[in-house]
Design a protein around this motif. Structure first.
Motif, short mmCIF file in Angstrom:
data_model
loop_
_atom_site.label_atom_id
_atom_site.label_comp_id
_atom_site.label_asym_id
_atom_site.label_seq_id
_atom_site.Cartn_x
_atom_site.Cartn_y
_atom_site.Cartn_z
N GLY A 64 -2.90 -4.00 6.90
CA GLY A 64 -2.23 -2.95 7.67
C GLY A 64 -1.49 -3.47 8.87
O GLY A 64 -1.62 -4.58 9.27
N ASN B 151 3.76 11.33 0.93
CA ASN B 151 2.86 11.72 -0.16
C ASN B 151 1.79 12.71 0.29
O ASN B 151 1.21 13.41 -0.53
CB ASN B 151 2.14 10.49 -0.74
CG ASN B 151 3.11 9.51 -1.37
OD1 ASN B 151 4.30 9.78 -1.43
ND2 ASN B 151 2.60 8.38 -1.83
N THR B 152 1.53 12.75 1.62
CA THR B 152 0.50 13.67 2.10
C THR B 152 1.02 15.10 2.23
O THR B 152 0.26 16.02 2.43
CB THR B 152 -0.06 13.22 3.46
OG1 THR B 152 1.01 13.24 4.42
CG2 THR B 152 -0.64 11.82 3.41
N ASN C 85 2.24 2.45 2.71
CA ASN C 85 2.42 2.46 4.17
C ASN C 85 3.22 3.66 4.67
O ASN C 85 3.04 4.77 4.21
CB ASN C 85 3.06 1.13 4.59
CG ASN C 85 2.84 0.80 6.06
OD1 ASN C 85 1.84 1.18 6.61
ND2 ASN C 85 3.79 0.10 6.65
N VAL C 86 4.12 3.44 5.62
CA VAL C 86 4.87 4.53 6.25
C VAL C 86 5.73 5.27 5.23
O VAL C 86 5.83 6.50 5.26
CB VAL C 86 5.76 3.98 7.39
CG1 VAL C 86 6.64 5.07 7.97
CG2 VAL C 86 4.88 3.38 8.49
N THR D 1 0.80 -1.24 0.00
CA THR D 1 0.00 0.00 0.00
C THR D 1 0.83 1.29 0.00
O THR D 1 0.28 2.36 -0.19
CB THR D 1 -0.90 0.08 1.25
OG1 THR D 1 -0.07 0.25 2.40
CG2 THR D 1 -1.72 -1.17 1.44
N ALA E 218 5.09 5.94 2.29
CA ALA E 218 4.28 6.84 1.48
C ALA E 218 3.64 7.96 2.28
O ALA E 218 2.90 8.77 1.73
CB ALA E 218 3.21 6.04 0.73
N LEU E 219 3.92 8.02 3.58
CA LEU E 219 3.35 9.11 4.38
C LEU E 219 3.78 10.47 3.84
O LEU E 219 3.06 11.45 3.97
CB LEU E 219 3.79 8.98 5.85
CG LEU E 219 2.95 8.08 6.75
CD1 LEU E 219 3.58 7.97 8.12
CD2 LEU E 219 1.53 8.60 6.87
N CYS F 249 2.36 -5.40 8.69
CA CYS F 249 3.49 -4.51 9.01
C CYS F 249 4.14 -4.94 10.31
O CYS F 249 3.88 -4.38 11.33
CB CYS F 249 3.01 -3.07 9.09
SG CYS F 249 4.35 -1.89 9.34
#
Lengths: 177, 235
Positions: free
Chosen positions: A177, A97-98, A91-92, A89, A94-95, A148
């Motif tokens: 998750g 990306n926000t 996950n961390v 996904t 890709a944080l 995870c």
């Protein structure tokens, strides 16, 4: 019995999924009888070999080098498995990306703001992608092992099924998750 | 149960008697038939936003949300089929794609109804592009936190605040994917004078969107609170 050419790849992840893979403990001995490890961060091979049967990939796609490696992996592998939430996904990893300019912001944070000496932006490391993304946004992924990290039992179940030529059924098994 | 005011219907081939005006979900529940739900909560009004409780009704090509569809005489309902499982799985995937859900850093990891449903339907990855737009996190209240990045807009918090606590502090603004839970007239929670700090919103939140700061989420969840209060009121 012919051994299966098996590889493990580590992209932008914490290596927790590889640890979970090793947590299969004595079941690794059974696994070792069926596989021939040809590429892994656990061994010293520089280039991803051709004709790999099964590859498990940990971590999200975070930079250009990883993107290139993943495409090579896909070309050279029959069955590609995304292992762990970063690969599944984002996950961390890709944080970021926000954030509006995530890739630039985390470079500044890591190499300039948090350094005690010599704060400078590196130019000799692979360039970060604008967004970290899960494997299936870049290449076709055959199977997914979320978690995870995913439990050693789940990893063992999926690998056992695949090496036996069966498709694993994830209903009621994989903790998302 | 029989006679005036009751109807007979079939759920998964089993004959069930239900009260007139009752929903399919309520009738199924009493008959011991489980239908997966998410936005539904016993004791609150039925909202029908999550679409996980969809069922098939013989004679119609449509799928019906069982929490808002009333029973009728001779109705034949199917609550579990390949088609329903396919759509329920897709619904969970869409809910997970709509916001930047990252279970690994979420307070509700391991105590999350959305996560449980994902497991039940075998969601091992998302087939849809994910929305990474950052949402507002309100940390102004003394101990209650709302993280809109994790909100699935089930409105349980809005309903419990309005119907059980009776203060209607929480509501929704905007439409579609811009919808967001707000406090009062979209103000900071910390400055709200209508909020009684009762924590019922945190108790019923199915995910990690509203929670009590510095408390393990397993201790703050209390999903039966609405039903409990309603039953006491009736005494």
């Amino acid at each position: 019995m012919n051994k299966v050419n098996f590889a493990t790849v580590w992209l932008s992840g914490c290596s927790g999924c590889h640890m979970s893979f090793l947590d299969q403990d004595e079941r690794l001995i059974d696994l070792a009888e069926k596989i021939n490890l040809v590429y892994s961060p656990l061994m010293d091979v520089k280039d991803f070999p051709e004709n790999v049967d099964v590859t498990i990939v940990e971590g999200a796609v975070g930079n250009e080098e990883q993107l290139h490696l993943l495409k090579t992996v896909r070309e050279h592998t029959k069955i590609l498995i995304a292992i762990g939430d970063c690969a599944v996904t984002g996950n961390v990893t890709a944080l970021r990306n926000t954030l509006d300019n995530g890739s630039e912001e985390i470079i500044r944070r890591a190499y300039i703001e948090l350094t005690d000496v010599n704060p400078l932006t590196p130019n000799d490391v692979p360039k970060l992608l604008k967004r970290a993304c899960p494997l299936n946004e870049v290449v076709k992924v055959d199977y997914f092992i979320p978690g995870c990290p995913p439990s050693a039992d789940l990893i063992n179940y999926v690998l056992t099924e695949i090496l036996a030529g069966r498709a694993p059924n994830m209903e009621g098994k994989a903790k998302y998750g | 149960m029989s006679g005036a005011g009751t109807v007979k219907l079939k759920i998964n081939g089993v004959e069930v008697t239900a009260y007139e005006g009752e929903t399919i979900l309520e009738a199924a529940k009493r008959a011991g038939i489980r239908i997966p739900t998410l936005c539904y909560l016993d004791g609150l009004s039925n909202y029908g936003s999550c679409r996980l409780c969809i069922v098939e009704i013989k004679g119609s090509p449509k799928l019906f949300p069982s929490c808002t569809t009333p029973v009728s005489n001779g109705m034949e309902v199917i609550t579990d089929s390949e088609r329903l499982r396919k759509y329920r799985k897709m619904t969970v995937e869409l809910l997970l794609s709509e916001k930047p859900h990252v279970c690994a850093v979420c307070v509700a990891n391991g105590n999350c109804e959305l996560q449980d449903l994902a497991k039940e339907f075998g969601v091992d990855h998302l087939r849809f592009d994910r929305e990474w737009t950052r949402q507002k996190i309100d940390l102004t209240h003394d101990f209650l936190v709302i993280d809109n990045n994790r909100c699935i807009l089930c409105t349980r918090c809005v309903r419990v605040c309005d119907e059980i606590e009776g203060v209607h502090v929480l509501d929704i603004k905007a439409r579609g994917k811009d919808s967001q839970i707000i406090v009062d007239m979209d103000e900071d929670w910390g400055s709200s004078r209508s909020c009684t700090s009762c924590r019922k919103c945190a108790r019923v939140c199915p995910v990690g969107a509203i929670y009590v700061r510095d408390k393990p989420i397993s201790e703050t969840k209390d999903k039966d609170i609405a039903q409990f209060i309603i039953s006491r009121r009736r005494r």
